[in-house]
Design an enzyme around this catalytic site. Structure first.
Site, PDB file in Angstrom:
ATOM      1  N   CYS A   1      -7.334  27.751  36.856  1.00 32.70           N
ATOM      2  CA  CYS A   1      -7.275  28.427  38.154  1.00 32.70           C
ATOM      3  C   CYS A   1      -5.841  28.315  38.641  1.00 32.70           C
ATOM      4  O   CYS A   1      -5.462  27.317  39.262  1.00 32.70           O
ATOM      5  CB  CYS A   1      -8.245  27.793  39.148  1.00 32.70           C
ATOM      6  SG  CYS A   1      -8.129  28.488  40.827  1.00 32.70           S
TER       7      CYS A   1
ATOM      8  N   GLN B   1     -10.447  19.355  42.510  1.00 33.13           N
ATOM      9  CA  GLN B   1     -11.283  18.838  41.426  1.00 33.13           C
ATOM     10  C   GLN B   1     -10.440  18.376  40.240  1.00 33.13           C
ATOM     11  O   GLN B   1     -10.738  17.355  39.618  1.00 33.13           O
ATOM     12  CB  GLN B   1     -12.277  19.904  40.983  1.00 33.13           C
ATOM     13  CG  GLN B   1     -13.398  20.141  41.972  1.00 33.13           C
ATOM     14  CD  GLN B   1     -14.423  21.112  41.418  1.00 33.13           C
ATOM     15  OE1 GLN B   1     -14.073  22.174  40.891  1.00 33.13           O
ATOM     16  NE2 GLN B   1     -15.679  20.765  41.536  1.00 33.13           N
TER      17      GLN B   1
ATOM     18  N   GLU C   1      -9.763  32.151  34.184  1.00 32.39           N
ATOM     19  CA  GLU C   1      -9.394  32.527  35.551  1.00 32.39           C
ATOM     20  C   GLU C   1     -10.459  33.427  36.167  1.00 32.39           C
ATOM     21  O   GLU C   1     -10.896  34.414  35.566  1.00 32.39           O
ATOM     22  CB  GLU C   1      -8.061  33.269  35.513  1.00 32.39           C
ATOM     23  CG  GLU C   1      -7.402  33.419  36.850  1.00 32.39           C
ATOM     24  CD  GLU C   1      -6.654  32.167  37.292  1.00 32.39           C
ATOM     25  OE1 GLU C   1      -6.888  31.755  38.446  1.00 32.39           O
ATOM     26  OE2 GLU C   1      -5.865  31.628  36.504  1.00 32.39           O
TER      27      GLU C   1
ATOM     28  N   ARG D   1     -13.669  32.871  36.787  1.00 39.37           N
ATOM     29  CA  ARG D   1     -14.881  32.825  35.957  1.00 39.37           C
ATOM     30  C   ARG D   1     -14.773  33.784  34.771  1.00 39.37           C
ATOM     31  O   ARG D   1     -15.754  34.359  34.331  1.00 39.37           O
ATOM     32  CB  ARG D   1     -16.145  33.093  36.787  1.00 39.37           C
ATOM     33  CG  ARG D   1     -16.450  32.022  37.824  1.00 39.37           C
ATOM     34  CD  ARG D   1     -17.842  32.177  38.436  1.00 39.37           C
ATOM     35  NE  ARG D   1     -18.011  33.450  39.109  1.00 39.37           N
ATOM     36  CZ  ARG D   1     -17.674  33.675  40.393  1.00 39.37           C
ATOM     37  NH1 ARG D   1     -17.166  32.704  41.120  1.00 39.37           N
ATOM     38  NH2 ARG D   1     -17.864  34.854  40.933  1.00 39.37           N
TER      39      ARG D   1
ATOM     40  N   THR E   1     -18.011  35.557  46.631  1.00 36.12           N
ATOM     41  CA  THR E   1     -17.354  35.432  45.332  1.00 36.12           C
ATOM     42  C   THR E   1     -18.117  36.119  44.211  1.00 36.12           C
ATOM     43  O   THR E   1     -17.522  36.556  43.222  1.00 36.12           O
ATOM     44  CB  THR E   1     -17.123  33.948  44.989  1.00 36.12           C
ATOM     45  OG1 THR E   1     -16.384  33.841  43.767  1.00 36.12           O
ATOM     46  CG2 THR E   1     -18.438  33.191  44.850  1.00 36.12           C
TER      47      THR E   1
ATOM     48  N   ASP F   1     -20.228  35.675  35.436  1.00 35.57           N
ATOM     49  CA  ASP F   1     -19.518  34.574  34.787  1.00 35.57           C
ATOM     50  C   ASP F   1     -19.454  34.869  33.296  1.00 35.57           C
ATOM     51  O   ASP F   1     -20.491  34.999  32.642  1.00 35.57           O
ATOM     52  CB  ASP F   1     -20.248  33.253  35.044  1.00 35.57           C
ATOM     53  CG  ASP F   1     -19.436  32.022  34.663  1.00 35.57           C
ATOM     54  OD1 ASP F   1     -18.508  32.150  33.844  1.00 35.57           O
ATOM     55  OD2 ASP F   1     -19.735  30.933  35.187  1.00 35.57           O
TER      56      ASP F   1
ATOM     57  N   ARG G   1     -17.314  32.980  31.155  1.00 29.36           N
ATOM     58  CA  ARG G   1     -16.583  31.888  30.528  1.00 29.36           C
ATOM     59  C   ARG G   1     -17.302  31.393  29.273  1.00 29.36           C
ATOM     60  O   ARG G   1     -18.527  31.374  29.206  1.00 29.36           O
ATOM     61  CB  ARG G   1     -16.414  30.728  31.513  1.00 29.36           C
ATOM     62  CG  ARG G   1     -15.456  31.017  32.643  1.00 29.36           C
ATOM     63  CD  ARG G   1     -15.441  29.901  33.670  1.00 29.36           C
ATOM     64  NE  ARG G   1     -16.689  29.838  34.415  1.00 29.36           N
ATOM     65  CZ  ARG G   1     -16.929  28.950  35.388  1.00 29.36           C
ATOM     66  NH1 ARG G   1     -15.993  28.068  35.706  1.00 29.36           N
ATOM     67  NH2 ARG G   1     -18.086  28.964  36.038  1.00 29.36           N
TER      68      ARG G   1
ATOM     69  N   LYS H   1     -22.868  24.288  32.832  1.00 22.28           N
ATOM     70  CA  LYS H   1     -21.943  23.667  31.884  1.00 22.28           C
ATOM     71  C   LYS H   1     -22.681  22.704  30.957  1.00 22.28           C
ATOM     72  O   LYS H   1     -22.310  22.556  29.789  1.00 22.28           O
ATOM     73  CB  LYS H   1     -20.825  22.921  32.613  1.00 22.28           C
ATOM     74  CG  LYS H   1     -19.726  23.805  33.163  1.00 22.28           C
ATOM     75  CD  LYS H   1     -18.561  22.973  33.675  1.00 22.28           C
ATOM     76  CE  LYS H   1     -17.474  23.852  34.266  1.00 22.28           C
ATOM     77  NZ  LYS H   1     -16.329  23.050  34.773  1.00 22.28           N
TER      78      LYS H   1
END
Length: 206
Positions: A56, A72, A95, A97, A117, A129, A131, A157
């Site tokens: 990010c 974080q 970047e 998601r 978002t 998303d 990723r 995750k």
């Protein structure tokens, strides 16, 4: 089992930082180059403290208060050093998601106009998303790690890493204090993406 990383796609060196000395493991996987920061001597037989951090630029480098990413990242590195060992995996190409920097900045404009978002991304034609956490599992396999304590608020995750052969023994919350700048973003992550963010329940500014 995570797939092996070819020798030509990986390089390792010592990296001295203001937090201490890490082993920097740069690797190429999934069309991008990523970095694993290894502190201490996390062993394969232990449940290693791990953060899988999505790139990010606005938050990590420039301290954007629109998200909690930079906070974080800092908190995860501090936790790993305090633990005496652990791994932070920095995944590039994540970047926004996975939609990229230009598209992410475009979503900011839509968010300023009232979209959250999730809707700001889908209104531009992107999935929620996209990723890929496979590269994180692959480098953990390269490092001999099979079981982790994952610093994350995102249950997805866990399933993503376990699908690639990495056991998640526990999820360790990584909670950043909410602010007026990011409360809408965090609320959408909780309510629409399923992130576990109990600190929002007590936010005085909402």
């Amino acid at each position: 089992m995570p797939k092996a990383i070819e020798s030509e796609d990986i390089a390792e060196s010592t990296l001295v930082t203001r937090r201490g000395t890490f082993r920097a493991v740069a690797f190429r996987d999934g069309g991008a180059e990523h970095l694993a920061m290894v502190y201490g001597n996390p062993g394969a037989d232990s449940d290693v403290l791990v953060r899988v951090h999505s790139e990010c630029m606005t938050g990590d480098l420039f301290g954007s208060t629109r998200c909690e990413c930079g906070e974080q990242l800092e908190a995860a590195l501090d936790a790993i050093v305090d633990e005496g060992g652990g791994i932070l995996i920095y995944l590039r190409g994540h970047e926004g998601r996975g939609i990229g920097l230009v598209a992410k900045i475009r979503t900011h404009i839509l968010q300023d106009e009232g979209l959250d978002t999730v809707d700001s991304a889908t209104s531009l034609g992107f999935p929620v998303d996209i990723r890929d956490y496979g590269p994180a599992a692959h480098v953990l396999g390269h490092l001999g790690v099979r079981s982790v304590r994952l610093m994350s608020n995102n249950p997805d995750k866990i399933s993503a890493l376990e699908a690639h052969g990495i056991r998640v023994a526990a999820r360790v919350p990584l909670l950043a204090p909410p602010s007026q700048d990011n409360i809408r973003y965090l609320t959408a992550k909780r309510d629409r993406l399923g992130h576990d963010l109990p600190q929002l329940d007590h936010f005085a500014g909402k």
